[in-house]
Design an enzyme around this catalytic site. Structure first.
Site, PDB file in Angstrom:
ATOM      1  N   LYS A   1      -9.609   9.954 -17.959  1.00  0.00           N
ATOM      2  CA  LYS A   1      -9.944  10.572 -19.238  1.00  0.00           C
ATOM      3  C   LYS A   1      -8.767  10.453 -20.221  1.00  0.00           C
ATOM      4  O   LYS A   1      -8.535   9.402 -20.756  1.00  0.00           O
ATOM      5  CB  LYS A   1     -10.361  12.025 -19.011  1.00  0.00           C
ATOM      6  CG  LYS A   1     -11.410  12.195 -17.888  1.00  0.00           C
ATOM      7  CD  LYS A   1     -12.784  11.662 -18.260  1.00  0.00           C
ATOM      8  CE  LYS A   1     -13.716  11.432 -17.082  1.00  0.00           C
ATOM      9  NZ  LYS A   1     -14.028  12.585 -16.275  1.00  0.00           N
TER      10      LYS A   1
ATOM     11  N   ASP B   1      -8.723  21.432 -10.895  1.00  0.00           N
ATOM     12  CA  ASP B   1      -9.058  20.236 -11.675  1.00  0.00           C
ATOM     13  C   ASP B   1      -8.717  20.562 -13.126  1.00  0.00           C
ATOM     14  O   ASP B   1      -9.387  21.370 -13.767  1.00  0.00           O
ATOM     15  CB  ASP B   1     -10.548  19.911 -11.497  1.00  0.00           C
ATOM     16  CG  ASP B   1     -10.964  18.624 -12.211  1.00  0.00           C
ATOM     17  OD1 ASP B   1     -10.324  18.274 -13.230  1.00  0.00           O
ATOM     18  OD2 ASP B   1     -11.939  17.986 -11.765  1.00  0.00           O
TER      19      ASP B   1
ATOM     20  N   TYR C   1     -17.129  20.109 -11.744  1.00  0.00           N
ATOM     21  CA  TYR C   1     -17.667  18.758 -11.971  1.00  0.00           C
ATOM     22  C   TYR C   1     -18.678  18.452 -10.866  1.00  0.00           C
ATOM     23  O   TYR C   1     -18.350  18.583  -9.685  1.00  0.00           O
ATOM     24  CB  TYR C   1     -16.475  17.791 -11.929  1.00  0.00           C
ATOM     25  CG  TYR C   1     -16.778  16.338 -12.129  1.00  0.00           C
ATOM     26  CD1 TYR C   1     -17.301  15.868 -13.331  1.00  0.00           C
ATOM     27  CD2 TYR C   1     -16.493  15.418 -11.134  1.00  0.00           C
ATOM     28  CE1 TYR C   1     -17.542  14.518 -13.524  1.00  0.00           C
ATOM     29  CE2 TYR C   1     -16.718  14.066 -11.316  1.00  0.00           C
ATOM     30  CZ  TYR C   1     -17.246  13.622 -12.514  1.00  0.00           C
ATOM     31  OH  TYR C   1     -17.465  12.289 -12.690  1.00  0.00           O
TER      32      TYR C   1
ATOM     33  N   ARG D   1       0.819  -1.212   0.000  1.00  0.00           N
ATOM     34  CA  ARG D   1       0.000   0.000   0.000  1.00  0.00           C
ATOM     35  C   ARG D   1       0.851   1.260   0.000  1.00  0.00           C
ATOM     36  O   ARG D   1       0.416   2.315  -0.454  1.00  0.00           O
ATOM     37  CB  ARG D   1      -0.919  -0.015   1.222  1.00  0.00           C
ATOM     38  CG  ARG D   1      -2.091   0.958   1.135  1.00  0.00           C
ATOM     39  CD  ARG D   1      -2.918   0.981   2.419  1.00  0.00           C
ATOM     40  NE  ARG D   1      -2.156   1.482   3.528  1.00  0.00           N
ATOM     41  CZ  ARG D   1      -2.035   0.878   4.712  1.00  0.00           C
ATOM     42  NH1 ARG D   1      -2.634  -0.275   4.939  1.00  0.00           N
ATOM     43  NH2 ARG D   1      -1.297   1.402   5.665  1.00  0.00           N
TER      44      ARG D   1
HETATM   45  C1  LIG Z   1     -14.555  12.524 -14.858  1.00  0.00           C
HETATM   46  C2  LIG Z   1     -14.130  13.707 -14.101  1.00  0.00           C
HETATM   47  C3  LIG Z   1     -13.734  13.605 -12.773  1.00  0.00           C
HETATM   48  C4  LIG Z   1     -13.822  12.317 -12.001  1.00  0.00           C
HETATM   49  O1  LIG Z   1     -13.070  11.260 -12.525  1.00  0.00           O
HETATM   50  P1  LIG Z   1     -13.499   9.757 -12.204  1.00  0.00           P
HETATM   51  O2  LIG Z   1     -12.339   8.934 -12.535  1.00  0.00           O
HETATM   52  O3  LIG Z   1     -14.718   9.477 -13.036  1.00  0.00           O
HETATM   53  O4  LIG Z   1     -13.838   9.707 -10.725  1.00  0.00           O
HETATM   54  C5  LIG Z   1     -13.290  14.750 -12.146  1.00  0.00           C
HETATM   55  N1  LIG Z   1     -13.241  15.932 -12.783  1.00  0.00           N
HETATM   56  C6  LIG Z   1     -13.616  16.062 -14.067  1.00  0.00           C
HETATM   57  C7  LIG Z   1     -13.524  17.395 -14.729  1.00  0.00           C
HETATM   58  C8  LIG Z   1     -14.078  14.961 -14.763  1.00  0.00           C
HETATM   59  O5  LIG Z   1     -14.472  15.103 -16.035  1.00  0.00           O
END
Ligand SMILES: *Cc1c(COP(=O)(O)O)cnc(C)c1O
Length: 396
Positions: free
Chosen positions: A212, A187, A115, A62
């Site tokens: 993404k 973000d 988000y 971990r």
């Molecule tokens: C998809 C997304 C997240 C979260 O990612 P996950 O892996 O689905 O938890 C956070 N911020 C933005 C802008 C996103 O598009």
């Protein structure tokens, strides 16, 4: 011939070259190009002295794993901060980062275009631990200074908003935060560090949903938190204390995605612009929300700060009944209907920011659809959208 068993990587390399080299050390793995997938929890020590003295490179699965560490090292170079930790999803990267920099009694400024699940962390979790959130207009810029209170400890940015695509004035907000010693978090999933590097703009904590564009193949969830020297210790400790860990298979896939990220993003960018420009000229379309289009209200800020645009944007249709918009979406053959984005395949979803915004009203003027432009030929995508508009007309 140069000694290829040593790391003889020169400095000052282009981002594309860094993406190929970063985090790899083949001669630690018998010459294999990629860091292997190492599975494991227990790590053995040869003697009690080694066990108690933590003399080994790893102590427990971990707390460190060669596959995971290789990706962390690679992303540290790409992001240009002091260190990176990985989490099991993009959303957990947001929650860990917020928990790392906030405590009971603190006040958080959160962008209203964030988000949506990020808002739930603030409204449902942080409130239970005595942390208050105020949402702010994404276009507030230096005006954010008026919202700063004595107990404001963090400002969270997301630029552009991943549905409404406002670009934030990051330097102005960072300057206001710095004047009060407030931590800034961003973000940066849409731009990725290839098109915008938050640390270069003074942002303390840079977050990506690696799910993404880093993964790029719709086959994993992973989150990345990069922190500068001022904040990395706190992020690293909280990440460890909360028991965050990612599977080595997911770290491996994300590292594989990293190698091709520049070429994929270049193609996403070009194809998205081609489709966006085609949409602008369509009579069914009221407007296209894509920051790289000159007519976009945030275009000047995008041009000033960003090195490129990725493959996600929104389109506002001329007013039409829901039935007709649904017929448009249902008729699409190449655009899947599904959440997430950043993979090789195109996607479409309908959305309405007013279902969650609180600081600002959103008045798009017509039905809103978000498109993720994948790696298909854009001419095929345009033909698909064209037949979608025929379905829309037929359903009115
Ligand atoms: C998809 C997304 C997240 C979260 O990612 P996950 O892996 O689905 O938890 C956070 N911020 C933005 C802008 C996103 O598009």
């Amino acid at each position: 011939m140069a000694n290829k068993t040593k790391s003889t990587v020169p400095g000052n390399l282009a981002m594309e070259t860094e993406l190929v080299l970063a985090g790899r050390d083949p001669f630690r793995h018998d010459g294999f190009v990629n860091t292997p997938i190492v599975r494991g929890s227990t790590v053995l020590s040869p003697t009690v002295a080694d066990l108690e003295g933590h003399t080994g490179r790893y102590t427990y699965g971990r707390r460190g794993n060669p596959t995971v560490e290789s990706l962390e090292a690679a992303l540290t170079r790409i992001e240009g901060g002091a260190g990176v930790v990985l989490t099991p999803s993009g959303l957990s990267a947001v929650s860990v980062a917020l928990l790392a920099v906030l405590k009971a009694g603190d006040h958080l400024l959160m962008v209203d275009s964030a988000y949506q699940p990020t808002r739930r962390i603030c409204d449902e979790v942080l409130t239970r631990y005595g942390i208050e959130t105020t949402y702010y207009d994404p276009l507030i810029g230096g005006g954010i200074a008026d919202l700063i209170r004595a107990n404001t400890r963090a400002i969270f940015l997301e630029s552009p908003g991943s549905q409404s695509f406002e670009i934030q004035d990051v330097p102005a907000i960072v300057a206001a935060a710095a004047a009060h010693d407030i931590t800034t978090l961003m973000d940066n999933t849409w731009a990725t560090p290839l098109f915008f590097r938050p640390h270069d703009f003074g942002v303390d904590v840079s977050i990506q949903a690696g799910t993404k564009y880093l993964g790029g193949h719709s086959d994993l969830n992973i989150g990345t938190i990069s922190a500068n020297a001022r904040t990395f210790r706190r992020v690293h400790l909280t990440h460890g204390d909360l028991g965050m860990t990612v599977a080595p298979e997911d770290a491996f896939l994300a590292a594989r995605g990293l190698r091709t990220m520049a070429v994929r993003l270049e193609r996403h960018q070009q194809s998205a612009l081609t489709v966006a420009r085609w949409l602008v000229a369509r009579p069914e379309v009221l407007k296209v929300l894509h920051p790289a289009l000159p007519e976009h209200p945030s275009h000047a800020l995008w041009k000033r700060d960003f090195k490129g645009a990725s493959g996600l944007f929104s389109v506002i249709l001329q007013p039409a009944p829901k039935l007709a918009v649904d017929a448009f979406l249902d008729s699409l053959a190449l655009f899947g209907l599904g959440y997430s984005w950043g993979g090789f395949e195109s996607l479409a979803i309908p959305f309405d920011c007013n279902s969650y915004r609180t600081a600002t009203r959103w008045n798009p003027g017509g039905p809103a659809i978000r498109l993720q432009i994948g790696l298909e030929d854009p001419a095929d995508l345009i033909a698909d959208l064209d037949s979608g508009f025929a379905a829309l007309a037929a359903a009115r």
